[in-house]
Design a protein around this motif. Structure first.
Motif, PDB file in Angstrom:
ATOM      1  N   GLU A   1       0.854  -1.187   0.000  1.00  0.00           N
ATOM      2  CA  GLU A   1       0.000   0.000   0.000  1.00  0.00           C
ATOM      3  C   GLU A   1       0.890   1.237   0.000  1.00  0.00           C
ATOM      4  O   GLU A   1       1.842   1.344   0.743  1.00  0.00           O
ATOM      5  CB  GLU A   1      -0.891   0.004   1.248  1.00  0.00           C
ATOM      6  N   THR A   2       0.574   2.186  -0.823  1.00  0.00           N
ATOM      7  CA  THR A   2       1.352   3.418  -0.883  1.00  0.00           C
ATOM      8  C   THR A   2       0.473   4.534  -1.399  1.00  0.00           C
ATOM      9  O   THR A   2      -0.457   4.306  -2.167  1.00  0.00           O
ATOM     10  CB  THR A   2       2.592   3.275  -1.798  1.00  0.00           C
ATOM     11  N   ASP A   3       0.759   5.741  -0.942  1.00  0.00           N
ATOM     12  CA  ASP A   3       0.011   6.905  -1.389  1.00  0.00           C
ATOM     13  C   ASP A   3       0.664   7.545  -2.611  1.00  0.00           C
ATOM     14  O   ASP A   3       0.234   8.597  -3.069  1.00  0.00           O
ATOM     15  CB  ASP A   3      -0.079   7.942  -0.265  1.00  0.00           C
ATOM     16  N   SER A   4       1.686   6.915  -3.142  1.00  0.00           N
ATOM     17  CA  SER A   4       2.404   7.497  -4.266  1.00  0.00           C
ATOM     18  C   SER A   4       1.497   7.608  -5.486  1.00  0.00           C
ATOM     19  O   SER A   4       0.657   6.748  -5.735  1.00  0.00           O
ATOM     20  CB  SER A   4       3.616   6.631  -4.623  1.00  0.00           C
ATOM     21  N   SER A   5       1.722   8.675  -6.255  1.00  0.00           N
ATOM     22  CA  SER A   5       1.025   8.812  -7.522  1.00  0.00           C
ATOM     23  C   SER A   5       1.604   7.797  -8.501  1.00  0.00           C
ATOM     24  O   SER A   5       2.687   7.251  -8.271  1.00  0.00           O
ATOM     25  CB  SER A   5       1.222  10.227  -8.061  1.00  0.00           C
ATOM     26  N   PRO A   6       0.909   7.531  -9.627  1.00  0.00           N
ATOM     27  CA  PRO A   6       1.452   6.591 -10.614  1.00  0.00           C
ATOM     28  C   PRO A   6       2.853   6.973 -11.076  1.00  0.00           C
ATOM     29  O   PRO A   6       3.709   6.106 -11.272  1.00  0.00           O
ATOM     30  CB  PRO A   6       0.431   6.665 -11.755  1.00  0.00           C
ATOM     31  N   GLY A   7       3.093   8.295 -11.239  1.00  0.00           N
ATOM     32  CA  GLY A   7       4.424   8.727 -11.666  1.00  0.00           C
ATOM     33  C   GLY A   7       5.481   8.423 -10.633  1.00  0.00           C
ATOM     34  O   GLY A   7       6.589   7.962 -10.959  1.00  0.00           O
ATOM     35  N   LEU A   8       5.158   8.647  -9.350  1.00  0.00           N
ATOM     36  CA  LEU A   8       6.118   8.346  -8.294  1.00  0.00           C
ATOM     37  C   LEU A   8       6.329   6.847  -8.162  1.00  0.00           C
ATOM     38  O   LEU A   8       7.437   6.389  -7.854  1.00  0.00           O
ATOM     39  CB  LEU A   8       5.643   8.940  -6.967  1.00  0.00           C
ATOM     40  N   ARG A   9       5.268   6.077  -8.376  1.00  0.00           N
ATOM     41  CA  ARG A   9       5.405   4.620  -8.357  1.00  0.00           C
ATOM     42  C   ARG A   9       6.429   4.166  -9.394  1.00  0.00           C
ATOM     43  O   ARG A   9       7.271   3.305  -9.121  1.00  0.00           O
ATOM     44  CB  ARG A   9       4.050   3.958  -8.669  1.00  0.00           C
ATOM     45  N   LEU A  10       6.350   4.745 -10.588  1.00  0.00           N
ATOM     46  CA  LEU A  10       7.304   4.394 -11.637  1.00  0.00           C
ATOM     47  C   LEU A  10       8.730   4.749 -11.216  1.00  0.00           C
ATOM     48  O   LEU A  10       9.665   3.982 -11.458  1.00  0.00           O
ATOM     49  CB  LEU A  10       6.954   5.106 -12.943  1.00  0.00           C
ATOM     50  N   MET A  11       8.897   5.906 -10.581  1.00  0.00           N
ATOM     51  CA  MET A  11      10.224   6.300 -10.132  1.00  0.00           C
ATOM     52  C   MET A  11      10.740   5.354  -9.048  1.00  0.00           C
ATOM     53  O   MET A  11      11.924   5.023  -9.004  1.00  0.00           O
ATOM     54  CB  MET A  11      10.200   7.733  -9.604  1.00  0.00           C
ATOM     55  N   GLU A  12       9.839   4.910  -8.150  1.00  0.00           N
ATOM     56  CA  GLU A  12      10.233   3.945  -7.121  1.00  0.00           C
ATOM     57  C   GLU A  12      10.683   2.630  -7.756  1.00  0.00           C
ATOM     58  O   GLU A  12      11.648   2.002  -7.303  1.00  0.00           O
ATOM     59  CB  GLU A  12       9.068   3.698  -6.171  1.00  0.00           C
ATOM     60  N   LEU A  13       9.995   2.230  -8.824  1.00  0.00           N
ATOM     61  CA  LEU A  13      10.371   1.000  -9.513  1.00  0.00           C
ATOM     62  C   LEU A  13      11.727   1.160 -10.196  1.00  0.00           C
ATOM     63  O   LEU A  13      12.575   0.259 -10.144  1.00  0.00           O
ATOM     64  CB  LEU A  13       9.294   0.623 -10.526  1.00  0.00           C
ATOM     65  N   VAL A  14      11.939   2.304 -10.842  1.00  0.00           N
ATOM     66  CA  VAL A  14      13.236   2.571 -11.476  1.00  0.00           C
ATOM     67  C   VAL A  14      14.346   2.549 -10.436  1.00  0.00           C
ATOM     68  O   VAL A  14      15.425   1.984 -10.660  1.00  0.00           O
ATOM     69  CB  VAL A  14      13.206   3.929 -12.215  1.00  0.00           C
ATOM     70  N   ASP A  15      14.098   3.159  -9.276  1.00  0.00           N
ATOM     71  CA  ASP A  15      15.083   3.175  -8.198  1.00  0.00           C
ATOM     72  C   ASP A  15      15.437   1.756  -7.766  1.00  0.00           C
ATOM     73  O   ASP A  15      16.611   1.412  -7.581  1.00  0.00           O
ATOM     74  CB  ASP A  15      14.535   3.964  -7.011  1.00  0.00           C
TER      75      ASP A  15
END
Length: 253
Positions: free
Chosen positions: A4-18
């Motif tokens: 569960e996360t409050d991240s926006s879809p764009g931030l989710r993508l950045m978390e995945l890239v990280d």
């Protein structure tokens, strides 16, 4: 990661890239799902988006995702920009003051080594290499260091696509010879360039590990004309190089 996360879809993508960049090796969908804890359909969609955008590329087996050139270039630019200022550049300047020869910080990009930062010696006889320039991996000390510290599967993939071009009489052009040297590098903890890329130029490189890991993030190298510093003399500077590499590792966070 949490499911569960409050991240926006764009931030989710950045978390995945990280996550993908920190693990520094190709990963299959089930591996990414296990690491993130996110639903499989969500992860599959995100990987597809990154692949479509040119940030990821499929390995030949079609299952695993690896960093594409676009993502590698962005990582290089980020490292280079930060390396030109502040602590990392200061570490290089101090190292050059101690050893008296040019030193550089590099990263691996595909099958090439890219210069992130470099401080030249005060001597007029030197080879000037600017940040952003690239050299082959198989005949440079830093490149061989990166190859040596790869996982066996990743190294095999890179070597399968590597053209062992001869640049000098000392260039290793046989895969068996190169692989034997890579084993020695892994054992000894450092790599050398014995006039293998440029005749008359020697180099010694040590790894800069990610904090708390055994992943090589960058390579730190001393480079000198053989006429002024023989390779055996360059190796005597290893303690100074290793100390500087530890200081650089602390800046990576």
């Amino acid at each position: 990661m949490n499911t569960e996360t409050d991240s926006s879809p764009g931030l989710r993508l950045m978390e995945l890239v990280d996550l993908l960049t920190r693990h520094a090796q190709p990963m299959a969908l089930p591996e990414v799902v296990a690491l993130t804890g996110w639903p499989k359909p969500t992860v599959h969609r995100m990987l597809a988006q990154l692949e479509q955008g040119g940030w990821l590329v499929r390995e030949p087996d079609g299952r695993r995702y690896a960093m594409a050139t676009r993502l590698l270039r962005m990582a290089e630019a980020a490292l280079s920009n930060s390396a030109q200022q502040g602590v990392r550049h200061a570490v290089l300047r101090q190292l050059v003051a101690e050893v008296g020869e040019s030193c550089n910080l590099t990263a691996l990009s595909g099958a090439e080594v890219v210069y992130l930062d470099r401080v030249e010696s005060a001597f007029p006889l030197r080879l000037e290499l600017r940040p952003g320039m690239r050299v082959p991996a198989h005949c440079s000390a830093s490149g061989k260091l990166f190859l040596a510290w790869m996982g066996a599967r990743q190294r095999r993939t890179v070597l399968d696509g590597l053209v062992l071009t001869r640049y000098t009489a000392n260039t290793l052009t046989l895969r068996e010879s190169l692989e034997a040297e890579l084993e020695a590098i892994r054992r000894d903890g450092h790599a050398v360039d014995a006039e293998e890329f440029v005749e008359g130029l020697v180099c010694v490189a040590v790894p800069v590990f990610a904090p708390g890991q055994r992943t090589v993030r960058c390579a730190l190298a001393l480079q000198a004309p053989a006429a002024r510093m023989a390779l055996a003399q360059a190796r005597l500077q290893l303690p100074r190089l290793e100390a500087a590499a530890q200081a650089l590792a602390r800046t990576l966070g």
